[in-house]
Design an enzyme around this catalytic site. Structure first.
Site, short mmCIF file in Angstrom:
data_model
loop_
_atom_site.label_atom_id
_atom_site.label_comp_id
_atom_site.label_asym_id
_atom_site.label_seq_id
_atom_site.Cartn_x
_atom_site.Cartn_y
_atom_site.Cartn_z
N ASP A 13 0.87 -1.17 0.00
CA ASP A 13 0.00 0.00 0.00
C ASP A 13 0.91 1.22 0.00
OD1 ASP A 13 -2.60 1.14 -0.05
OD2 ASP A 13 -2.35 1.76 2.03
N PHE A 50 2.95 8.64 -12.65
CA PHE A 50 1.50 8.66 -12.53
C PHE A 50 1.14 9.44 -11.27
CE2 PHE A 50 0.71 5.67 -9.01
CZ PHE A 50 1.97 5.10 -8.89
N ASP A 61 3.06 12.48 -9.37
CA ASP A 61 4.46 12.59 -9.79
C ASP A 61 4.87 13.95 -10.39
OD1 ASP A 61 5.17 10.20 -8.75
OD2 ASP A 61 5.17 9.10 -10.65
P1 IMP Z 1 -2.02 2.17 -4.00
O1 IMP Z 1 -0.77 1.76 -3.29
O2 IMP Z 1 -2.17 1.46 -5.31
O3 IMP Z 1 -3.23 2.09 -3.11
O4 IMP Z 1 -1.81 3.69 -4.41
C1 IMP Z 1 -2.19 4.75 -3.62
C2 IMP Z 1 -2.11 6.08 -4.31
O5 IMP Z 1 -0.91 6.72 -3.87
C3 IMP Z 1 -2.02 6.11 -5.84
O6 IMP Z 1 -3.28 6.08 -6.43
C4 IMP Z 1 -1.35 7.45 -6.06
O7 IMP Z 1 -2.27 8.49 -5.95
C5 IMP Z 1 -0.40 7.54 -4.88
N1 IMP Z 1 0.93 7.00 -5.24
C6 IMP Z 1 1.55 5.91 -4.72
N2 IMP Z 1 2.76 5.73 -5.29
C7 IMP Z 1 2.89 6.71 -6.17
C8 IMP Z 1 3.94 7.06 -7.11
O8 IMP Z 1 4.99 6.41 -7.22
N3 IMP Z 1 3.69 8.14 -7.87
C9 IMP Z 1 2.56 8.88 -7.78
N4 IMP Z 1 1.57 8.62 -6.96
C10 IMP Z 1 1.73 7.53 -6.16
#
Ligand code: IMP
Length: 197
Positions: A71, A153, A156
Site C-alpha cells: 500500500d 502517474f 508525480d
Molecule cells: P495504492 O498503493 O495502489 O493504493 O496507491 C495509492 C495512491 O498513492 C495512488 O493512487 C497514487 O495516488 C499515490 N501514489 C503511490 N505511489 C505513487 C507514485 O509512485 N507516484 C505517484 N503517486 C503515487
C-alpha cells in the site's frame, strides 16, 4: 527455488515491478487474478502497513503460496501527513487531475517547510494467513504548485526531488524505479527472502 508468489493487487504495473525484482527467487510470480483469486478487500486501515497487512493476510489464508501485498501514498508535512492512506481517493472523483488540483490548493498557503513531503510504500509478506515480514520504503521531496513532466502517474508531476533537480514526472522510469519508495521497500523484502533461503 521457492515455488509461487502471488501479488495481492489488480494492478499489472505493480505485478511487473515486483516480478522483475523477485523472479530469480520464485519459479512463478503471478497476480491474484492469475491465481484465480477474486476478493474485494476494503482498504480501511489507518496506516499503509495496516492496509497492506489486511490484503496479505486475507489472500494468503486462501492459498498455500507466499503472498505479497503493498500500500502506498503521499504524505505532506504541512498537511499533517495527508493525503496519506487516502492518496488514491483524495478528491471527490479520485482522478489524478482532481487529486492533484486539491493537493495544489492545500499546499499553496504553506511555506517551504510545510511543502516538504514523502512517498511511502508498505509491504507485507504472508504465508497461510500469518505475517512473515513487513517493511516500509520512503522517498523524500517537496510539492511544487506547477506540474513538471508527463511521466510516472498520480502526484508525480508535483513531487520534486531536490537532489535530482527534477520531479518524478520528469524522471526516466528506469531511475524512478531504482530510487522510489516502492523500490526501497522491495529491496528490503528481497534481502529478507534471500536471507531466509
Ligand atoms: P495504492 O498503493 O495502489 O493504493 O496507491 C495509492 C495512491 O498513492 C495512488 O493512487 C497514487 O495516488 C499515490 N501514489 C503511490 N505511489 C505513487 C507514485 O509512485 N507516484 C505517484 N503517486 C503515487
Amino acid at each position: 527455488m521457492k515455488k509461487k508468489l502471488i501479488i495481492a493487487t489488480g494492478n499489472k504495473g505493480k505485478v511487473r515491478e515486483i516480478a522483475a525484482i523477485l523472479s530469480h527467487i520464485y519459479e512463478d510470480v503471478i497476480s491474484m487474478k492469475e491465481a484465480g483469486i477474486c476478493v474485494n478487500i476494503v482498504e480501511d486501515a489507518d496506516s499503509f502497513i495496516g492496509n497492506a497487512r489486511k490484503k496479505a493476510l486475507t489472500i494468503s489464508a486462501l492459498t498455500d503460496c507466499d503472498v505479497v501485498a503493498d500500500d502506498s501514498g503521499l504524505c505532506v508535512n504541512g498537511l499533517g501527513g495527508r493525503p496519506g492512506v487516502y492518496s488514491a481517493r483524495y478528491s471527490a472523483t479520485g482522478t489524478d487531475d482532481d487529486n492533484n488540483k486539491k493537493l495544489v490548493e492545500e499546499v499553496m498557503p504553506l511555506n517551504e517547510e510545510g511543502r516538504k513531503a514523502n512517498y511511502v510504500c508498505a509491504i507485507v509478506l504472508a504465508r497461510k494467513g500469518v505475517e512473515v515480514f513487513s517493511c516500509e520504503g520512503k522517498c523524500y521531496g517537496k510539492i511544487i504548485t506547477k506540474p513538471r513532466g508527463n511521466g510516472g502517474f498520480g502526484y508525480d508531476p508535483y513531487f520534486y526531488l531536490e537532489e535530482y533537480h527534477q520531479t518524478f514526472g520528469e524522471m526516466e522510469a528506469e531511475l524512478k524505479n531504482k530510487i522510489s519508495h516502492r523500490a526501497i521497500a522491495l529491496q528490503k523484502l528481497k534481502d529478507f527472502i534471500e536471507e531466509e533461503q
